[in-house]
Structures are given as structure tokens and as C-alpha cells.
Motif scaffolding. Structure first.
Motif, PDB file in Angstrom:
ATOM      1  N   VAL A   3       0.803  -1.341   0.075  1.00  0.00           N
ATOM      2  CA  VAL A   3       0.151  -0.140   0.026  1.00  0.00           C
ATOM      3  C   VAL A   3       0.910   1.133   0.288  1.00  0.00           C
ATOM      4  O   VAL A   3       1.813   1.399   0.722  1.00  0.00           O
ATOM      5  CB  VAL A   3      -0.821  -0.007   1.088  1.00  0.00           C
ATOM      6  N   LEU A   4       0.479   2.025  -0.908  1.00  0.00           N
ATOM      7  CA  LEU A   4       1.199   3.596  -0.846  1.00  0.00           C
ATOM      8  C   LEU A   4       0.337   4.484  -0.065  1.00  0.00           C
ATOM      9  O   LEU A   4      -0.790   4.700  -0.280  1.00  0.00           O
ATOM     10  CB  LEU A   4       1.217   4.127  -2.546  1.00  0.00           C
ATOM     11  N   VAL A   5       0.979   5.157   0.915  1.00  0.00           N
ATOM     12  CA  VAL A   5       0.412   6.000   1.707  1.00  0.00           C
ATOM     13  C   VAL A   5       0.758   7.342   1.434  1.00  0.00           C
ATOM     14  O   VAL A   5       2.275   7.494   1.852  1.00  0.00           O
ATOM     15  CB  VAL A   5       0.346   5.653   3.122  1.00  0.00           C
ATOM     16  N   THR A   6       0.224   8.492   1.220  1.00  0.00           N
ATOM     17  CA  THR A   6       0.884   9.710   0.978  1.00  0.00           C
ATOM     18  C   THR A   6       0.193  10.399   2.254  1.00  0.00           C
ATOM     19  O   THR A   6      -0.576  10.338   2.831  1.00  0.00           O
ATOM     20  CB  THR A   6       0.102  10.384  -0.272  1.00  0.00           C
ATOM     21  N   GLY A   7       1.238  11.589   2.627  1.00  0.00           N
ATOM     22  CA  GLY A   7       0.767  12.241   3.656  1.00  0.00           C
ATOM     23  C   GLY A   7       1.026  11.524   5.115  1.00  0.00           C
ATOM     24  O   GLY A   7       0.241  11.375   5.746  1.00  0.00           O
ATOM     25  N   LEU A  59       6.837   6.149  -8.254  1.00  0.00           N
ATOM     26  CA  LEU A  59       6.144   6.004  -6.712  1.00  0.00           C
ATOM     27  C   LEU A  59       4.954   4.893  -6.799  1.00  0.00           C
ATOM     28  O   LEU A  59       5.114   4.330  -5.985  1.00  0.00           O
ATOM     29  CB  LEU A  59       5.512   7.475  -6.594  1.00  0.00           C
ATOM     30  N   THR A  60       4.343   4.727  -7.886  1.00  0.00           N
ATOM     31  CA  THR A  60       3.189   3.864  -7.770  1.00  0.00           C
ATOM     32  C   THR A  60       3.534   2.265  -8.545  1.00  0.00           C
ATOM     33  O   THR A  60       2.668   1.421  -8.575  1.00  0.00           O
ATOM     34  CB  THR A  60       2.097   4.285  -8.567  1.00  0.00           C
ATOM     35  N   ARG A  61       4.760   2.233  -8.757  1.00  0.00           N
ATOM     36  CA  ARG A  61       5.204   0.927  -9.275  1.00  0.00           C
ATOM     37  C   ARG A  61       5.290  -0.059  -8.129  1.00  0.00           C
ATOM     38  O   ARG A  61       5.690   0.080  -7.202  1.00  0.00           O
ATOM     39  CB  ARG A  61       6.523   1.023  -9.966  1.00  0.00           C
ATOM     40  N   HIS A  65      -2.527  -0.833  -3.460  1.00  0.00           N
ATOM     41  CA  HIS A  65      -3.670   0.016  -3.241  1.00  0.00           C
ATOM     42  C   HIS A  65      -2.795   1.311  -3.073  1.00  0.00           C
ATOM     43  O   HIS A  65      -1.607   1.272  -2.675  1.00  0.00           O
ATOM     44  CB  HIS A  65      -4.369  -0.492  -2.074  1.00  0.00           C
ATOM     45  N   VAL A  66      -3.780   2.443  -3.200  1.00  0.00           N
ATOM     46  CA  VAL A  66      -2.960   3.760  -2.757  1.00  0.00           C
ATOM     47  C   VAL A  66      -4.145   4.423  -1.880  1.00  0.00           C
ATOM     48  O   VAL A  66      -5.434   4.327  -2.063  1.00  0.00           O
ATOM     49  CB  VAL A  66      -3.023   4.558  -4.051  1.00  0.00           C
ATOM     50  N   ALA A 100      -3.775   4.597 -11.627  1.00  0.00           N
ATOM     51  CA  ALA A 100      -4.723   4.090 -12.532  1.00  0.00           C
ATOM     52  C   ALA A 100      -4.041   3.363 -13.739  1.00  0.00           C
ATOM     53  O   ALA A 100      -4.492   2.342 -14.246  1.00  0.00           O
ATOM     54  CB  ALA A 100      -5.675   4.883 -13.381  1.00  0.00           C
ATOM     55  N   ALA A 101      -2.572   3.539 -13.935  1.00  0.00           N
ATOM     56  CA  ALA A 101      -1.948   2.949 -15.175  1.00  0.00           C
ATOM     57  C   ALA A 101      -1.321   1.554 -14.617  1.00  0.00           C
ATOM     58  O   ALA A 101      -1.218   0.588 -15.391  1.00  0.00           O
ATOM     59  CB  ALA A 101      -0.964   3.981 -15.709  1.00  0.00           C
ATOM     60  N   GLN A 102      -1.192   1.457 -13.407  1.00  0.00           N
ATOM     61  CA  GLN A 102      -0.247   0.446 -12.998  1.00  0.00           C
ATOM     62  C   GLN A 102      -0.455  -0.197 -11.719  1.00  0.00           C
ATOM     63  O   GLN A 102      -0.114  -1.272 -11.363  1.00  0.00           O
ATOM     64  CB  GLN A 102       1.191   0.742 -13.054  1.00  0.00           C
ATOM     65  N   ALA A 103      -1.105   0.558 -10.803  1.00  0.00           N
ATOM     66  CA  ALA A 103      -1.314   0.171  -9.523  1.00  0.00           C
ATOM     67  C   ALA A 103      -2.702  -1.002  -9.465  1.00  0.00           C
ATOM     68  O   ALA A 103      -3.820  -0.894 -10.150  1.00  0.00           O
ATOM     69  CB  ALA A 103      -1.934   0.934  -8.417  1.00  0.00           C
ATOM     70  N   SER A 104      -2.502  -2.179  -8.945  1.00  0.00           N
ATOM     71  CA  SER A 104      -3.503  -3.329  -9.384  1.00  0.00           C
ATOM     72  C   SER A 104      -4.763  -3.250  -8.342  1.00  0.00           C
ATOM     73  O   SER A 104      -5.779  -3.815  -8.803  1.00  0.00           O
ATOM     74  CB  SER A 104      -2.720  -4.677  -9.039  1.00  0.00           C
ATOM     75  N   GLY A 105      -4.756  -2.459  -7.450  1.00  0.00           N
ATOM     76  CA  GLY A 105      -5.951  -2.548  -6.419  1.00  0.00           C
ATOM     77  C   GLY A 105      -6.484  -1.191  -6.574  1.00  0.00           C
ATOM     78  O   GLY A 105      -6.804  -0.390  -7.354  1.00  0.00           O
ATOM     79  N   ARG A 106      -6.934  -0.766  -5.149  1.00  0.00           N
ATOM     80  CA  ARG A 106      -7.979   0.486  -4.929  1.00  0.00           C
ATOM     81  C   ARG A 106      -7.018   1.675  -4.633  1.00  0.00           C
ATOM     82  O   ARG A 106      -6.179   1.898  -4.193  1.00  0.00           O
ATOM     83  CB  ARG A 106      -8.927   0.214  -4.107  1.00  0.00           C
ATOM     84  N   PHE A 107      -7.929   2.862  -5.123  1.00  0.00           N
ATOM     85  CA  PHE A 107      -7.434   4.093  -4.738  1.00  0.00           C
ATOM     86  C   PHE A 107      -8.414   4.975  -3.838  1.00  0.00           C
ATOM     87  O   PHE A 107      -9.396   5.285  -4.331  1.00  0.00           O
ATOM     88  CB  PHE A 107      -7.067   4.985  -5.950  1.00  0.00           C
ATOM     89  N   ILE A 108      -8.008   5.199  -2.559  1.00  0.00           N
ATOM     90  CA  ILE A 108      -9.032   5.722  -1.522  1.00  0.00           C
ATOM     91  C   ILE A 108      -8.541   7.316  -1.544  1.00  0.00           C
ATOM     92  O   ILE A 108      -7.266   7.262  -0.912  1.00  0.00           O
ATOM     93  CB  ILE A 108      -8.961   5.132  -0.340  1.00  0.00           C
ATOM     94  N   HIS A 109      -9.230   8.154  -1.579  1.00  0.00           N
ATOM     95  CA  HIS A 109      -8.985   9.512  -1.829  1.00  0.00           C
ATOM     96  C   HIS A 109      -9.783  10.250  -0.692  1.00  0.00           C
ATOM     97  O   HIS A 109     -10.978  10.370  -0.612  1.00  0.00           O
ATOM     98  CB  HIS A 109      -9.390  10.223  -3.012  1.00  0.00           C
ATOM     99  N   LEU A 110      -8.812  10.919   0.262  1.00  0.00           N
ATOM    100  CA  LEU A 110      -9.353  11.346   1.638  1.00  0.00           C
ATOM    101  C   LEU A 110      -9.741  12.763   1.135  1.00  0.00           C
ATOM    102  O   LEU A 110      -8.912  13.403   0.549  1.00  0.00           O
ATOM    103  CB  LEU A 110      -8.466  11.519   2.678  1.00  0.00           C
TER     104      LEU A 110
END
Length: 311
Positions: A3-7, A59-61, A65-66, A100-110
Motif C-alpha cells: 500500500v502506498l500512503v501519501t501524507g 512512486l506507484t510501481r 493500493h493507494v 490507474a495505469a499500474q497499481a492493481s488495487g484500489r485508490f482511496i482519496h481522503l
């Protein structure tokens, strides 16, 4: 699962990181200050909004999930509209296109209910409330939502979701709730009787549980979700809970609003006053219907927060 976590150093981001680590997830942390983390924490620099596309692809390679917590909050008093656009719109769009181009799972935007409604407007808010943001911060959060969902749609994907949050409380909170908590920590009488507003709040732990739920539940994602504790609470009761936690006498006075509003205007706090008299109720029925459990002891949690702050 990676999982990529920003912030990850932010108010909610750090708790998301702690929770995901407890579940055993492998993490990549994107921060403007990666030096704050240890060598084994998986921290990397967060690209600027105008960085080359390759930086966001790197960053997303290899990410599943993000969870996008990074952004410019509305407690930055000197932030301009351009600052909010760069941090909350352009950066979110660039990250979402790469994911969207390469992460295989979900993107959760706070996001925030400020993407939908101004702080001084009374309304009930759910996923179908027509967005009408009233400030630069709110406009940027709404545009960021659109950019993220459009980025995934342009790649033929529907596994991105926006989580709109009401004011979130917990250790390290800022904004109006922090101001109310400071006001409550005094032995002086407070004119709370004119504070007729009822507000939905959300504990930081409940917000993190909502993120985890959206990452892991088996149903298809909806584009928008609204979170909140249940039930909403009166502003006067919020102040009383803080006073209980601090061990202060209640001393809450009934003063007519017709006297308080001009006084707030003279003191330069009319916007703050108006925000405390508005009623804003968030309906998290969609999240609940999909198996998420809201916090149900808001006032007790606020009192405990004050007790911990005092100690």
C-alpha cells in the motif's frame, strides 16, 4: 499487499500507517519529509505537483493500493487559491493517473465535506448532496475529487473512491474543534446557550477504520462515501464534554444570539461564530450498509481527549 500512503506524517495519515502496519501490509510512504522516517520504513520523497510523469510512475510501481492522505488543509491561514490548486488538485490528478495505469488495487482519496458545503451553511449531507463549496479549500477538494475519479474512468477503471470526512477529532487535531477545546479549558463562564448548532464529527480511529474497510471489503466501490460518528452532537454538548474532561466547572450560560453575533463581529470572529451556530449532519448510511461501524460514543471520546490533553 503493498500500500502506498501519501501524507504519512499528517493527522490521519500517521494513524493509517499505524493501522496498516498492524494488519501486516507492506507499505511505501510518500512524504515531503522522508528523512523523518527510519531506513526500514519504506519512505520516499513525494513528487511536486509539476514533477515529470516518470516520478509518479516510479512512486506507484509495484503497488497494490493507494491511500491518498496528502493535501493542503484549511488550517493554513496564508495559503492562496493557487496553493490549494497545486496541492489538492494537480498533485492528486497526477498521482491518480499513475496509479490507474499500474497499481492493481484500489485508490482511496481522503476528502472533506467542505467539498460539498460551506462551514456556515445548515444542511444534511450524504453522497447525493449537490456540491456547492464556499471557500478556496473546499473548491480545491471538490476539483481534486473530480480529477481522481476522472483519471480512473479514463483508464476504464472504477476502483477509486472518495471518502468525505466531517471535522475529525483526536490527539493533534486542529481547526475549530481545537479552538473549542482551548476555550473549554478555563474556569470562566462560557456563553454557550446561543450555540444552537448540531454537528457531525468523526473520531480519527473511525476514519482509519473507514479507509481500511474501503480497501478490503468485497463489494464494488461507489465513487463517493460520507463518514461520521452516529449520532451527531450539539455544539454546546461538545464544549461540556471538553469541560468534563478537563475537570472544569460547567458554567455554561444562556446568552441571546442577538447579543453574541455582534460581539463576535467586533472581535473579528464572526465566521467562527456562524460556523458554531450552523447545523451540519452527515449521513454515513452507505458505509454502514456495507459493513462499516461508526463511533457511537462521541461525547465520551471528546471528554477522554481532554483528560489525556490535561495529563
Amino acid at each position: 499487499m503493498k500500500v502506498l500512503v501519501t501524507g504519512p506524517t499528517g493527522f490521519i495519515g500517521r494513524l493509517v500507517v499505524h493501522h496498516l502496519r498492524q494488519t501486516g501490509a507492506e507499505l511505501r510512504l510518500a512524504s515531503r519529509h522522508p528523512e523523518r522516517f527510519g531506513l526500514g520504513d519504506g519512505a520516499v520523497p513525494m513528487p511536486n505537483f509539476d514533477a515529470p510523469a516518470a516520478a509518479f510512475l516510479a512512486l506507484t510501481r509495484d503497488v497494490t493500493h493507494v491511500v491518498h492522505c496528502a493535501g493542503l488543509n484549511n488550517d493554513q491561514g496564508d495559503a492562496t487559491e493557487a496553493d490549494y490548486q497545486a496541492a489538492n488538485v494537480e498533485l492528486s490528478a497526477r498521482l491518480a493517473h499513475a496509479a490507474a495505469a499500474q497499481a492493481s488495487g484500489r485508490f482511496i482519496h481522503l476528502s472533506s465535506i467542505r467539498a460539498v458545503i460551506g462551514a456556515r451553511i445548515s444542511a444534511t449531507i450524504d453522497e447525493n448532496t449537490p456540491p456547492a463549496p464556499q471557500c478556496a479549500y473546499g473548491r480545491s477538494k471538490r476539483e481534486g475529487e473530480i480529477k481522481v475519479l476522472d483519471a480512473y474512468a479514463s483508464h476504464g477503471r472504477s476502483d477509486a473512491a472518495v471518502l468525505r470526512l466531517p471535522p475529525v477529532y483526536g490527539s493533534g487535531m486542529k481547526g475549530n474543534l481545537a479552538t473549542l477545546m482551548r476555550l473549554a479549558d478555563t474556569a470562566l463562564p462560557l456563553p454557550t446557550g446561543a450555540l444552537t448548532g448540531i454537528r457531525s464529527l468523526m473520531s480519527c480511529e473511525a476514519a482509519v477504520r473507514a479507509v481500511s474497510h474501503l480497501l478490503g471489503h468485497s463489494r464494488s466501490l461507489r465513487p463517493i462515501y460520507v463518514g461520521a460518528d452516529v449520532p451527531p452532537v450539539a455544539v454546546e454538548a461538545i464544549i461540556a464534554a471538553f469541560r468534563r474532561g478537563f475537570g472544569r466547572p460547567m458554567r455554561l450560560m444562556t446568552v441571546p444570539a442577538g447579543l453574541m453575533r455582534p460581539a463576535a463581529s467586533v472581535l473579528g470572529r464572526q465566521a467562527f461564530w456562524d460556523s458554531l451556530t450552523a447545523t451540519q449532519i452527515c449521513d454515513p448510511a452507505l458505509l454502514i450498509s456495507q459493513g462499516w461501524t461508526p463511533e457511537a460514543s462521541t461525547l465520551e471520546r471528546l471528554a477522554e481527549l481532554a483528560r489525556l490533553g490535561k495529563s
